[in-house]
Structure formats: structure tokens, C-alpha cells
Design a protein around this motif. Structure first.
Motif, PDB file in Angstrom:
ATOM      1  N   GLY A 240     -10.121  16.218  11.751  1.00  0.00           N
ATOM      2  CA  GLY A 240      -9.016  15.339  12.117  1.00  0.00           C
ATOM      3  C   GLY A 240      -9.384  13.881  12.211  1.00  0.00           C
ATOM      4  N   ASP A 241     -10.674  13.568  12.023  1.00  0.00           N
ATOM      5  CA  ASP A 241     -11.094  12.170  12.048  1.00  0.00           C
ATOM      6  C   ASP A 241     -10.995  11.504  10.680  1.00  0.00           C
ATOM      7  OD1 ASP A 241     -13.048  13.712  10.888  1.00  0.00           O
ATOM      8  OD2 ASP A 241     -14.733  12.722  11.894  1.00  0.00           O
ATOM      9  N   ARG A 242     -10.427  12.212   9.711  1.00  0.00           N
ATOM     10  CA  ARG A 242     -10.273  11.637   8.375  1.00  0.00           C
ATOM     11  C   ARG A 242      -9.322  10.445   8.420  1.00  0.00           C
ATOM     12  NH1 ARG A 242     -12.324  14.011   4.033  1.00  0.00           N
ATOM     13  NH2 ARG A 242     -10.933  12.751   2.774  1.00  0.00           N
ATOM     14  N   PRO A 243      -9.553   9.417   7.595  1.00  0.00           N
ATOM     15  CA  PRO A 243      -8.690   8.229   7.623  1.00  0.00           C
ATOM     16  C   PRO A 243      -7.228   8.544   7.299  1.00  0.00           C
ATOM     17  CG  PRO A 243     -10.214   8.176   5.750  1.00  0.00           C
ATOM     18  CD  PRO A 243     -10.673   9.268   6.642  1.00  0.00           C
TER      19      PRO A 243
ATOM     20  N   ARG B  94      -2.078  -1.323  17.327  1.00  0.00           N
ATOM     21  CA  ARG B  94      -3.246  -1.097  18.179  1.00  0.00           C
ATOM     22  C   ARG B  94      -4.173  -0.029  17.578  1.00  0.00           C
ATOM     23  NH1 ARG B  94      -3.715   2.896  21.533  1.00  0.00           N
ATOM     24  NH2 ARG B  94      -1.451   3.244  21.601  1.00  0.00           N
ATOM     25  N   ILE B  95      -3.604   1.084  17.130  1.00  0.00           N
ATOM     26  CA  ILE B  95      -4.415   2.178  16.586  1.00  0.00           C
ATOM     27  C   ILE B  95      -5.062   1.768  15.265  1.00  0.00           C
ATOM     28  CG2 ILE B  95      -4.276   4.501  15.603  1.00  0.00           C
ATOM     29  CD1 ILE B  95      -2.183   5.108  17.780  1.00  0.00           C
ATOM     30  N   ALA B  96      -4.289   1.083  14.414  1.00  0.00           N
ATOM     31  CA  ALA B  96      -4.841   0.659  13.122  1.00  0.00           C
ATOM     32  C   ALA B  96      -5.988  -0.319  13.314  1.00  0.00           C
ATOM     33  CB  ALA B  96      -3.745   0.033  12.271  1.00  0.00           C
ATOM     34  N   GLU B  97      -5.812  -1.303  14.191  1.00  0.00           N
ATOM     35  CA  GLU B  97      -6.864  -2.301  14.405  1.00  0.00           C
ATOM     36  C   GLU B  97      -8.109  -1.668  15.023  1.00  0.00           C
ATOM     37  OE1 GLU B  97      -4.228  -6.395  14.890  1.00  0.00           O
ATOM     38  OE2 GLU B  97      -4.830  -5.279  16.700  1.00  0.00           O
ATOM     39  N   SER B  98      -7.916  -0.694  15.922  1.00  0.00           N
ATOM     40  CA  SER B  98      -9.057  -0.006  16.521  1.00  0.00           C
ATOM     41  C   SER B  98      -9.849   0.760  15.458  1.00  0.00           C
ATOM     42  CB  SER B  98      -8.570   0.943  17.612  1.00  0.00           C
ATOM     43  OG  SER B  98      -9.634   1.701  18.131  1.00  0.00           O
ATOM     44  N   ALA B  99      -9.131   1.469  14.576  1.00  0.00           N
ATOM     45  CA  ALA B  99      -9.807   2.233  13.524  1.00  0.00           C
ATOM     46  C   ALA B  99     -10.490   1.307  12.525  1.00  0.00           C
ATOM     47  CB  ALA B  99      -8.808   3.135  12.810  1.00  0.00           C
ATOM     48  N   LEU B 100      -9.858   0.187  12.200  1.00  0.00           N
ATOM     49  CA  LEU B 100     -10.437  -0.741  11.232  1.00  0.00           C
ATOM     50  C   LEU B 100     -11.637  -1.485  11.806  1.00  0.00           C
ATOM     51  CD1 LEU B 100      -7.152  -2.099   9.649  1.00  0.00           C
ATOM     52  CD2 LEU B 100      -8.917  -0.771   8.480  1.00  0.00           C
ATOM     53  N   ALA B 101     -11.685  -1.610  13.110  1.00  0.00           N
ATOM     54  CA  ALA B 101     -12.862  -2.231  13.729  1.00  0.00           C
ATOM     55  C   ALA B 101     -14.093  -1.365  13.514  1.00  0.00           C
ATOM     56  CB  ALA B 101     -12.610  -2.450  15.215  1.00  0.00           C
TER      57      ALA B 101
ATOM     58  N   ILE C  11     -14.710  16.121  -3.533  1.00  0.00           N
ATOM     59  CA  ILE C  11     -14.366  14.879  -2.855  1.00  0.00           C
ATOM     60  C   ILE C  11     -15.654  14.207  -2.387  1.00  0.00           C
ATOM     61  CG2 ILE C  11     -13.185  13.825  -0.882  1.00  0.00           C
ATOM     62  CD1 ILE C  11     -11.141  16.031  -0.973  1.00  0.00           C
ATOM     63  N   VAL C  12     -15.788  12.914  -2.667  1.00  0.00           N
ATOM     64  CA  VAL C  12     -16.912  12.149  -2.141  1.00  0.00           C
ATOM     65  C   VAL C  12     -16.706  11.985  -0.641  1.00  0.00           C
ATOM     66  CG1 VAL C  12     -18.078   9.918  -2.176  1.00  0.00           C
ATOM     67  CG2 VAL C  12     -17.304  10.940  -4.320  1.00  0.00           C
ATOM     68  N   PRO C  13     -17.697  12.300   0.176  1.00  0.00           N
ATOM     69  CA  PRO C  13     -17.528  12.175   1.631  1.00  0.00           C
ATOM     70  C   PRO C  13     -17.060  10.777   2.035  1.00  0.00           C
ATOM     71  CG  PRO C  13     -19.602  13.264   1.118  1.00  0.00           C
ATOM     72  CD  PRO C  13     -19.043  12.782  -0.182  1.00  0.00           C
ATOM     73  N   GLY C  14     -16.049  10.746   2.925  1.00  0.00           N
ATOM     74  CA  GLY C  14     -15.556   9.478   3.439  1.00  0.00           C
ATOM     75  C   GLY C  14     -14.507   8.806   2.587  1.00  0.00           C
ATOM     76  N   THR C  15     -14.066   9.454   1.496  1.00  0.00           N
ATOM     77  CA  THR C  15     -13.039   8.863   0.637  1.00  0.00           C
ATOM     78  C   THR C  15     -11.730   9.625   0.779  1.00  0.00           C
ATOM     79  OG1 THR C  15     -13.588  10.242  -1.284  1.00  0.00           O
ATOM     80  CG2 THR C  15     -14.799   8.182  -1.026  1.00  0.00           C
ATOM     81  N   ARG C  16     -10.665   8.993   0.335  1.00  0.00           N
ATOM     82  CA  ARG C  16      -9.351   9.631   0.400  1.00  0.00           C
ATOM     83  C   ARG C  16      -9.214  10.697  -0.683  1.00  0.00           C
ATOM     84  NH1 ARG C  16      -5.925   4.402  -0.316  1.00  0.00           N
ATOM     85  NH2 ARG C  16      -7.826   3.844  -1.457  1.00  0.00           N
TER      86      ARG C  16
END
Length: 661
Positions: free
Chosen positions: A541-544, A565-572, A282-287
């Protein structure tokens, strides 16, 4: 002096030896033993294929197997699969497409059975190559012993049996490599241009199945150059080039020239980055999904460079990142390389898309009772090939192949599947080791060769050392089975499998994400919310995927504002997360903000063109807003992904399009 394979009759004229292997006459008994081994090999593989039919993903493969199957279906139907140059070498999907064209795509049984027969071919080729190497151990008797012994090991090796039933590259690659090395050995012994050309053609076909063989190709060219001059060596290279040329031309016509495929840079970065464990693909940071990871990898490269990139430029970007990592942290890079070498020699079997040994033994428990194991095969095989290399050109050829192919794997990342091509060579080496010791102990060889025994035992002990930090793969295997059950709509079976997986590994992040999805499907979204909130506090657990699943669960639990709220915070923090944009779109849609939901869905599709569910949701939204043209375009995007997404979703999109007419 006559070359191997030629004999002189009473009139003094040349004729071909009736044994095409050039290793002495083959007795009727040896032919019979070989036929029995081939029959046993094919029977075991066929039995495993039928046992594997109970797997929920047998006819709906996922990850790499799913990618190959979708590509084969597109080829058989004359559809374009991916634009641009090949991402992966194309010959194996072409092979699969022949079976789709003949038998349709409703079942994968036909190609799996054909591959069982290919397993028998590998056994016969191992015998032929083993005879050539074995004759240097002690004459005709040793040739027979090494040939049949190595063939038996290949016939009974659990990993070869298991992977011959999978829709994966090694099932075609292994026999092609064996044929290429065997033909090269024949060309070395009788260096005729036509033999070198044929060997080169087969090696070229191997390269367009998986390009690793190109690292070994200079060795036989150098051996031919020393033995017979530049003409025959160049003919070998010409044969390889002729096989590769159509692929190179096709890539050039796509406007982005590359020799075979463009995955090299990405794969190199997977195995050589600060967070690599040497095995996880898995490439780091990808799904974690195949297409999700593919698009995330390209999007990350484009974001880092500030522009859209061609496929070769994406590969080049990751090559540069790898070099920067090695240059900036040379000690850590060397430590990682040595760790991967240890993984390659280890007796431990490492899964890639799943834990293959767990899956094999779950559906065919008898497979685990077969005696051949990689650990002792590697120890005795490596030392045996070293002895063989000291005594003959065939031994040097096979030993060089095993060493250089192993190096090509260690350079990237290591798992059971990638080790398979060296198994026949190691089998030859292991039996050669035993046979050579027998010859020396009978007084017909130098006593110093007995030192090979303690060396082999030392390598054996090393192979069986525990690997710190390497997890038991059973939980991963159970999780993958659960995902397959979910894909076919059996949430109850998936739930039982995931509960078993979490009993083994309570903190397995991906299993927790999958279990949350099951809880949502079975009417327990609040429990899914609590599970994901707890998972966020675990390592990894910080994986997207975790945050996206939490947002999805909140929406299903009737708490869209919290999800927003959670989605917008993570996308910021990181706006390149299509799964979070999709969760945000669901939340906004439930809150009645259709224009913002539409914008979120468009961002999903911008970042991940394969997000069929987002395209489908966009079509429904556009239809609800009264824009039939946009709705048709959105549903058309789903149809364009046929072969990459579920057939049910494609059919639903067709029905929506019909309703819009």
C-alpha cells in the motif's frame, strides 16, 4: 554418397527429390492430414479472434499490445514514434503497420485474422521440422508420426491459439524461429552457402523481432564449422548480419549506436533485483502503466547518475545494477535464478500484462477444454529432445534451441508469453519420446532408452508441484477488463468487474486503486478516500499509485487542503512522482493558487513527457492566465503524443487550439 534431398535417375544424373523436406516421400494421405491440421488450427484461431471481439480493449489495446499498435500507426502514417535508437526490436510493429496501411487503424481485426493464418504456417513448419527429427526415431514411419503428431499439438495448444490473436511479438516470432531452425537443419544436411545464407537471413529477421535467438546462433555455426568448414558457417553469420544491419545503421544514425534495441538492461534488472518474483514485469519503484513505467525507469537512472542519459546509457546503468546485485548477494541471486528455472518448467501459466488464460477462457470457454498443456509437454518434450539429440543433428539442433532459448528467458524473467517459442520444439520432443519408446518396445532399439520413461514422469511430477506465493491470476484479469471498460467510458461495467475481483482478492492493491477511480466517477469520492486510506495500511500500500489516488479522491471530495498536505508530504520523501505532482496541481488549482499549480504541472511534464492529461490541464491553465502562446504549446504537446494517448483527448486538444486562434 549423395546429400539429403538428392536422388539419382536411371541415367545417373542428379535431380532434386520431389519431397523438399529431405525425409523420404510424403504420401498423399500425409499431405491430406497436414492440410486438415492446418485448417483446424486456422479455424480455431479465427474463432477465438471473433470471440475476443467482445473484449472492451479489442480495438484499443493497452500495455505492450498498445505500444505495438501505436508504433504501427505511426509507421503507417510516416510519423516519428520515439526518438533515439529502438527501445524494442522493430520487426513486429513493422508487420502490424502493413495492416494499418491496408485497412486503417479503426479496428485491429485485420491483423488479428492475418495472425490466425500465421498460426497455420507454424503448424506446417512444425510438421516439416518434426519429420526431420522423427526419422531418427525409426525411419519413415516415425518421421510421419512425429511430424503430424507435433503439428497436432501445436494446432491445439491453447496458449498459441490465444496469443496468435494478440498484438504481441510471439505471433510473428514463432513462425520465423521455426523457419530459421528448419532452414538451418537443411543447411546442415546439405551444407551449401546459399542454404546457409537463407537460414541466416531468416534467423536475423527473428533477431530483429526479439533478440533472444542470438544466444542460440553460435550452436548451428559450430555445427556447420565442424561439418563443412568455415566458409558455410561464416555464410550463416553473414545472412544474420545482413538482416540485422539496417536496424543497427538506423540506431547509429540516431546518434546512440546499439545492435538492435536498448531494453536489455532494464529487462535484466526486472528479473534480477532484490524484490523480483521472477515473473512480474515492473521495475521496482515505478508506476504500472507502460509509458509511465518507461519514463519512471529513465528518470530513476538519470537521478541516480546526476545527469541526462542516452537510451544506451540507461540500459548500461541497469546492467551495472544487476551485476552489483549478483556480486553483492550471490546466494540470493542464484536462488532467484533457480526459482525462475522452476517457473519455466512449471505447469502453471503465468500472465504478464494480464492473466491471458483467464481472458481466453472468459471470452471463449471452449478453449479450456483443449487437451494440450505446457506441464506434460515440457516433461515429455524435454526428455524426448534429449533422446533425439543423441541420434541425429536435427535433434541436436532443436534440442539445443529449446535449451538455450529457455536459458535466455530464465536469465531475465518468466511468463507464458516468453515460453511460447519453445512450445513447437517441445511438441516435437514429446511425440519423439512416445515414438522412440514404441520402437524400443518392438525390439528395434537399446533397452536403456526405456529409462527415459521414469525420468519423464519425474519431470512431470516436478512441473505440477504447487508454486508457493504465486497468486491466482483471475483477480488481475478482472481488474484489467475493468480498466478497459473505464477507458471506453462504461463505469458501471467496470464497477461490477472490480467488485468481483475484490471478492476474490480483497487486498489486491491495484484493484483497489482502480475501484477508487470508479467510485470517484460514480459520485462517491468520500468512499474512495476511505478505501485508499485503508489500502495504505496493506502490504504494497506504500506504492505511489495509492497515495496519488488518495490525493485525487480528496480533491474530488472537496478537500483540496488535505490533498495538498498529503501530496507535499509524499513528495518531500520522493520528489520523482509525476502522478503526485499532478494531484498536487489539482489541489492547488482548486485552492486558487494558479502559479503554484502551473509549477506542479511543469514538474509532471519534466518527469513524464507522456503525461498528456497534465499537458492538457496546463493548456487550460495558461489560457485562463491569458498566455495564449504557452497554452498553444501545451496543447501542442498533447497532439505530439497522438497514438500514445486516447483519441478523445487528442481531439479535445485540437478543439482547444482552434478556439485559441
Amino acid at each position: 554418397m549423395l546429400g539429403p534431398g538428392l536422388a539419382v535417375d536411371r541415367q545417373g544424373t542428379n535431380r532434386m527429390d520431389p519431397n523438399p523436406m529431405g525425409t523420404g516421400r510424403v504420401s498423399a494421405g500425409e499431405w491430406g492430414a497436414l492440410a486438415a491440421l492446418v485448417a483446424v488450427a486456422v479455424a480455431l484461431r479465427v474463432a477465438f479472434v471473433f470471440a475476443l471481439r467482445a473484449h472492451p480493449a479489442f480495438d484499443a489495446p493497452t500495455m505492450d499490445a498498445g505500444y505495438h499498435w501505436a508504433w504501427a500507426r505511426a509507421l503507417a502514417e510516416g510519423r516519428e514514434f520515439q526518438d533515439g535508437p529502438f527501445f524494442r526490436a522493430p520487426l513486429y510493429p513493422v508487420w502490424l503497420s502493413l495492416w494499418v496501411a491496408l485497412f486503417g487503424d479503426a479496428s485491429t481485426l485485420a491483423p488479428r485474422l492475418a495472425q490466425a493464418a500465421l498460426g497455420g504456417v507454424s503448424v506446417a513448419l512444425t510438421w516439416a521440422l518434426g519429420r526431420r527429427v522423427g526419422r531418427h526415431a525409426g525411419g519413415a514411419r516415425s518421421a510421419t508420426a512425429v511430424g503430424l503428431g507435433a503439428a497436432a499439438l501445436v494446432a491445439l495448444m491453447w496458449s498459441l491459439i490465444a496469443f496468435d490473436a494478440e498484438l504481441l511479438i510471439p505471433t510473428l516470432y514463432v513462425p520465423l524461429l521455426l523457419a530459421g531452425v528448419l532452414l538451418t537443419a537443411r543447411a546442415l544436411e546439405q551444407p551449401l552457402p546459399r542454404r546457409a545464407l537463407l537460414a541466416g537471413l531468416v534467423l536475423g529477421l527473428s533477431a530483429i523481432t526479439r533478440p533472444n535467438v542470438l544466444l542460440w546462433l553460435p550452436l548451428p555455426m559450430l555445427m556447420l564449422l565442424r561439418r563443412s568448414g568455415a566458409r558455410v558457417a561464416a555464410t550463416l553469420a553473414l545472412g544474420a548480419c545482413l538482416a540485422i544491419l539496417p536496424v543497427t545503421v538506423r540506431n547509429a544514425l540516431e546518434g546512440d549506436p546499439t545492435l538492435i534495441a536498448t531494453q536489455g538492461g532494464v529487462n535484466l534488472w526486472i528479473g534480477n533485483n532484490p524484490s523480483s518474483d521472477g515473473s512480474t514485469a515492473i521495475v521496482p519503484g515505478t508506476r504500472g502503466g507502460w509509458w509511465e513505467g518507461f519514463h519512471d525507469t529513465r528518470a530513476a537512472a538519470a537521478a541516480a547518475t546526476g545527469r541526462a542519459l542516452r537510451a544506451t546509457e540507461v540500459s548500461g546503468y541497469y546492467f551495472r545494477r544487476t551485476w552489483d546485485f549478483v556480486r553483492e548477494r550471490p546466494a540470493f541471486a542464484l536462488q532467484l535464478l533457480l526459482w525462475k528455472a522452476r517457473l519455466f518448467l512449471s505447469a502453471r501459466e503465468l500472465g504478464n500484462n494480464t492473466d491471458e488464460r483467464f481472458i481466453a477462457e472468459r471470452f471463449a470457454p471452449w478453449l479450456g477444454s483443449l487437451p494440450v498443456r505446457f506441464g506434460w509437454l515440457a516433461a515429455f518434450g524435454a526428455v524426448g529432445l534429449l533422446l533425439a539429440a543423441l541420434r541425429g543433428s536435427s535433434g541436436r539442433l532443436v534440442g539445443g534451441f529449446v535449451a538455450l532459448y529457455a536459458a535466455s528467458v530464465v536469465l531475465f524473467f518468466v511468463n507464458t508469453r516468453f515460453r511460447l517459442p519453445v512450445v513447437p520444439g517441445l511438441a516435437i520432443g514429446a511425440v519423439y519420446f512416445v515414438e522412440r519408446l514404441r520402437v524400443v518396445l518392438t525390439g528395434r532399439g537399446p533397452k536403456w532408452e526405456l529409462l527415459a520413461a521414469p525420468i519423464a514422469l519425474g519431470v512431470l511430477a516436478f512441473a505440477y508441484l504447487p508454486l508457493p506465493g504465486v497468486r491466482d491470476g483471475r483477480a488481475t484479469g478482472l481488474m484489467d477488463l475493468a480498466k478497459a471498460e473505464l477507458a471506453r467510458g462504461d463505469a458501471r461495467a467496470a464497477r461490477a468487474l472490480l467488485e468481483e475481483a475484490l471478492t476474490l482478492e480483497p487486498n489486491q492493491v491495484f484493484a483497489r486503486v482502480a475501484f477508487a477511480s470508479v467510485l470517484q466517477q460514480t459520485g462517491e469520492p468520500e468512499r474512495a478516500v476511505r478505501l485508499m486510506e485503508e489500502t495504505q495500511r496493506l502490504p504494497g500500500g506504500d506504492r505511489p499509485e495509492v497515495t496519488a489516488q488518495l490525493v485525487d479522491a480528496l480533491v474530488d471530495a472537496g478537500r483540496p487542503a488535505d490533498g495538498q498536505r498529503i501530496a507535499e508530504s509524499a513528495l518531500a520523501r520522493d520528489p520523482r512522482q509525476p502522478s503526485l505532482h499532478y494531484g498536487l496541481a489539482r489541489a492547488l488549482g482548486m485552492l486558487g493558487d494558479a502559479p503554484s499549480a502551473r509549477a506542479a504541472l511543469l514538474r509532471v511534464l519534466e518527469q513524464d513527457p507522456s503525461a498528456a492529461h497534465a499537458a492538457f490541464s496546463l493548456g487550460d491553465l495558461e489560457a485562463a492566465l491569458g498566455d495564449k502562446v504557452a497554452a498553444r504549446a501545451a496543447f501542442g504537446r498533447v497532439l505530439a503524443l497522438e497514438g500514445q494517448v486516447s483519441a478523445a483527448l487528442v481531439e479535445a486538444a485540437r478543439q482547444r487550439l482552434t478556439a485559441l486562434e
